[in-house]
Design a protein around this motif. Structure first.
Motif, PDB file in Angstrom:
ATOM      1  N   MET A   1       0.370  -6.118   0.409  1.00  0.00           N
ATOM      2  CA  MET A   1       1.745  -5.707   0.220  1.00  0.00           C
ATOM      3  C   MET A   1       2.100  -5.697  -1.270  1.00  0.00           C
ATOM      4  O   MET A   1       2.673  -4.764  -1.762  1.00  0.00           O
ATOM      5  N   VAL A   2       1.773  -6.759  -1.975  1.00  0.00           N
ATOM      6  CA  VAL A   2       2.092  -6.869  -3.397  1.00  0.00           C
ATOM      7  C   VAL A   2       0.864  -7.404  -4.106  1.00  0.00           C
ATOM      8  O   VAL A   2       0.230  -8.334  -3.645  1.00  0.00           O
ATOM      9  N   GLY A   3       0.541  -6.804  -5.236  1.00  0.00           N
ATOM     10  CA  GLY A   3      -0.581  -7.311  -6.018  1.00  0.00           C
ATOM     11  C   GLY A   3      -0.091  -7.991  -7.275  1.00  0.00           C
ATOM     12  O   GLY A   3       1.056  -7.864  -7.657  1.00  0.00           O
ATOM     13  N   GLY A   4      -0.966  -8.695  -7.923  1.00  0.00           N
ATOM     14  CA  GLY A   4      -0.625  -9.314  -9.184  1.00  0.00           C
ATOM     15  C   GLY A   4      -0.115 -10.727  -9.026  1.00  0.00           C
ATOM     16  O   GLY A   4       0.007 -11.248  -7.928  1.00  0.00           O
ATOM     17  N   LEU A   5       0.182 -11.325 -10.166  1.00  0.00           N
ATOM     18  CA  LEU A   5       0.676 -12.695 -10.203  1.00  0.00           C
ATOM     19  C   LEU A   5       2.030 -12.716 -10.883  1.00  0.00           C
ATOM     20  O   LEU A   5       2.269 -11.992 -11.836  1.00  0.00           O
ATOM     21  N   ALA A   6       2.899 -13.551 -10.388  1.00  0.00           N
ATOM     22  CA  ALA A   6       4.196 -13.748 -11.015  1.00  0.00           C
ATOM     23  C   ALA A   6       4.083 -14.887 -12.021  1.00  0.00           C
ATOM     24  O   ALA A   6       3.226 -15.756 -11.885  1.00  0.00           O
ATOM     25  N   PHE A  90       8.716 -10.822   9.927  1.00  0.00           N
ATOM     26  CA  PHE A  90       9.156 -10.845  11.319  1.00  0.00           C
ATOM     27  C   PHE A  90       9.318  -9.407  11.808  1.00  0.00           C
ATOM     28  O   PHE A  90       9.295  -8.452  11.026  1.00  0.00           O
ATOM     29  N   ASP A  91       9.493  -9.242  13.103  1.00  0.00           N
ATOM     30  CA  ASP A  91       9.561  -7.920  13.711  1.00  0.00           C
ATOM     31  C   ASP A  91      10.939  -7.293  13.490  1.00  0.00           C
ATOM     32  O   ASP A  91      11.935  -7.718  14.083  1.00  0.00           O
ATOM     33  N   ALA A  92      10.982  -6.302  12.616  1.00  0.00           N
ATOM     34  CA  ALA A  92      12.204  -5.547  12.336  1.00  0.00           C
ATOM     35  C   ALA A  92      11.781  -4.181  11.809  1.00  0.00           C
ATOM     36  O   ALA A  92      10.667  -4.035  11.290  1.00  0.00           O
ATOM     37  N   PRO A  93      12.647  -3.175  11.898  1.00  0.00           N
ATOM     38  CA  PRO A  93      12.260  -1.831  11.449  1.00  0.00           C
ATOM     39  C   PRO A  93      11.867  -1.746   9.968  1.00  0.00           C
ATOM     40  O   PRO A  93      11.114  -0.852   9.588  1.00  0.00           O
ATOM     41  N   PHE A  94      12.339  -2.655   9.127  1.00  0.00           N
ATOM     42  CA  PHE A  94      12.073  -2.578   7.684  1.00  0.00           C
ATOM     43  C   PHE A  94      10.924  -3.471   7.226  1.00  0.00           C
ATOM     44  O   PHE A  94      10.587  -3.482   6.045  1.00  0.00           O
ATOM     45  N   THR A  95      10.328  -4.230   8.133  1.00  0.00           N
ATOM     46  CA  THR A  95       9.243  -5.138   7.746  1.00  0.00           C
ATOM     47  C   THR A  95       7.896  -4.491   8.018  1.00  0.00           C
ATOM     48  O   THR A  95       7.791  -3.620   8.882  1.00  0.00           O
ATOM     49  N   PRO A  96       6.866  -4.911   7.261  1.00  0.00           N
ATOM     50  CA  PRO A  96       6.865  -5.960   6.239  1.00  0.00           C
ATOM     51  C   PRO A  96       7.589  -5.504   4.966  1.00  0.00           C
ATOM     52  O   PRO A  96       7.611  -4.325   4.644  1.00  0.00           O
ATOM     53  N   ALA A  97       8.159  -6.469   4.293  1.00  0.00           N
ATOM     54  CA  ALA A  97       8.930  -6.197   3.080  1.00  0.00           C
ATOM     55  C   ALA A  97       8.875  -7.418   2.170  1.00  0.00           C
ATOM     56  O   ALA A  97       8.445  -8.491   2.571  1.00  0.00           O
TER      57      ALA A  97
END
Length: 191
Positions: A1-6, A90-97
């Motif tokens: 979903m997201v790469g890199g380090l913060a 969780f299960d929702a139309p916009f996930t994964p996010a």
């Protein structure tokens, strides 16, 4: 979903965003057990569940390289809550996010700390991690957090609102609003 380090630490004008330490467990448990802080959650959180959240936050940083920070006031050194990014799976139309979130002790409300900390989190999401969109959501009744989302420049489409899946049907906190901010809009505003 997201790469890199913060970045492990981030400084804003008035705050230090940093990893949770064992010394944070007590003040974090105090804010999580405050009925006013937890008004828009199904119930306050006891010490064991609060400590488990700290452990999950730490594990998230170890696994993903990004997550939630403890928020410390730069002027007093006091740990006042958390902010940062977390995966919404969780299960929702916009996930994964990727969600931006915050929770502050009541004594630190109304001073702009949530907005300041969340803006730093958005900067990390869009500029360091290359996230395409960040969401935030809360119970419909949570006007304080909704105001922060709007100050962050996030937008709501009522068609995106949803029932939070782990809250039972009929519960007044089940209806949730969804706010979004995409990377292109973020760049335009920074520019």
């Amino acid at each position: 979903m997201v790469g890199g380090l913060a970045p492990e630490r981030r400084r804003t004008q008035r705050l230090l965003l940093r990893g949770f330490t064992d010394a944070d467990r007590e003040p974090f448990a105090a804010l999580n057990s405050d009925p006013a802080v937890m008004e828009h959650f199904p119930s306050p959180v006891d010490r064991a569940r609060s400590d488990a959240l700290v452990d999950r936050v730490r594990a998230g940083w170890a696994d993903r390289g990004w997550g939630l920070w403890a928020v410390e006031r730069a002027d007093t050194g006091e740990m006042v809550g958390f902010t940062g990014l977390s995966p919404a799976t969780f299960d929702a139309p916009f996930t994964p996010a990727v969600e931006v979130g915050w929770r502050l002790a009541r004594a630190h409300w109304g001073q702009g700390f949530a907005t300041e900390a969340a803006l730093a989190s958005l900067r990390v999401a869009f500029e360091d991690l290359g996230v395409g969109e960040v969401v935030s959501f809360t119970a419909v009744t949570n006007s304080r957090s909704r105001a922060v989302m709007e100050r962050l420049g996030m937008h709501r489409d009522p068609a995106d609102d949803f029932p939070y899946p782990s809250i039972p049907e009929g519960h007044p906190l089940r209806p949730h609003v969804l706010y979004r901010l995409d990377a292109a809009t973020w760049r335009l505003r920074q520019g």
